[in-house]
Scaffold this active site. Structure first.
Site: not given
Ligand code: GLP
Length: 244
Positions: A67, A136, A138, A143
């Site tokens: 990314d 979280n 991800h 996400e």
């Protein structure tokens, strides 16, 4: 799924670099899928040491990163291209033209995403994909959502991710709000998926990803469906897994 529980972050890095080093030796033209973040730093340091001290040869290796922030040039100190150069590529004998990171300054983000998927198709798949995990759940910048996104795509970062990543920037306002992320197909199509995580802050994400239901609300949970996945975690990151 093979889960290797180690004492601490250092051991996690050593184990991950051993697996990567073994692949580089047995397949000198391997394609490595690589992540950023603080978790892989020790792994990169160990691979650099192996390059210098044990002649681990990266000259024919290709890499594809997961990314990049939108709006940051590869020269920006907080861009993921700069992260990879500073923490890995500049210290090993890799041909930098064989290293790939999405272009955060692409005029047309949609076209850049398609270019990145074409690149993945060109390589077929990665021989090994190293991933970290967000608090979280991800993966890359995939996400929590209502559905998994297969292709490389533009992502709006969640508040949780912006908060977690602001430590690398002077202030919260400077953290980009969007990013280009490889999708779950690119990640899952690898031959060998290696998830690394350390510290209590990752315990919930690790427990849900390894033992919870497979759901796009926890993107990391999809790894349970990969035929060859190695999870390397320290005891702190494993501490909530007993509840599942
Ligand atoms: C970022 C990256 C992820 C990484 C995550 C966790 O959001 N896009 O690839 O896994 O951070 O980072 P860290 O290892 O610093 O906890």
């Amino acid at each position: 799924m093979k889960i290797l529980v180690v004492a601490d972050e250092n051991e996690m890095s050593v184990e991950a670099s051993r697996l990567i080093g073994a692949l580089v030796r047995t397949k000198p033209n391997a394609v490595l899928g690589l992540p950023t973040g603080s978790t892989p730093l020790g792994t990169y340091r160990e691979l650099i040491r192996m390059c210098y001290e044990e002649n681990l040869d990266f000259s024919r290796i290709h890499t594809i990163n997961l990314d990049e922030y939108v709006g940051l040039s590869g020269d920006h100190p907080q861009s993921y291209r700069a992260f990879m150069k500073n923490n890995f590529f500049d210290h090993i004998n890799i041909d930098q033209s064989n290293t790939h990171v999405p272009n955060g300054l692409a005029e047309n983000v949609e076209e850049e995403c398609r270019r990145y998927d074409d690149l993945l198709r060109h390589y077929g798949c990665t021989d090994l994909q190293l991933i970290g995990i967000g608090q979280n759940g991800h993966i890359a910048f995939n996400e929590p959502a209502d559905a998994f996104t297969p292709e490389t795509h533009l992502v709006t970062l969640t508040e949780s991710t912006i908060n977690a990543n602001q430590r690398f920037f002077d202030n919260r306002e400077e953290v980009p709000r969007t990013a280009i992320s490889m999708g779950m197909r690119g990640i899952m199509s690898t031959k060998h998926l290696i998830l690394i995580a350390s510290g209590e802050g990752k315990a919930d994400a690790v427990a849900k990803s390894c033992f919870g239901p497979v759901t796009p609300e926890v993107p990391g949970s999809l790894i349970q469906l990969h035929p060859c996945v190695t999870v390397i975690v320290d005891e702190a990151a494993m501490s909530l897994s007993g509840f599942y």
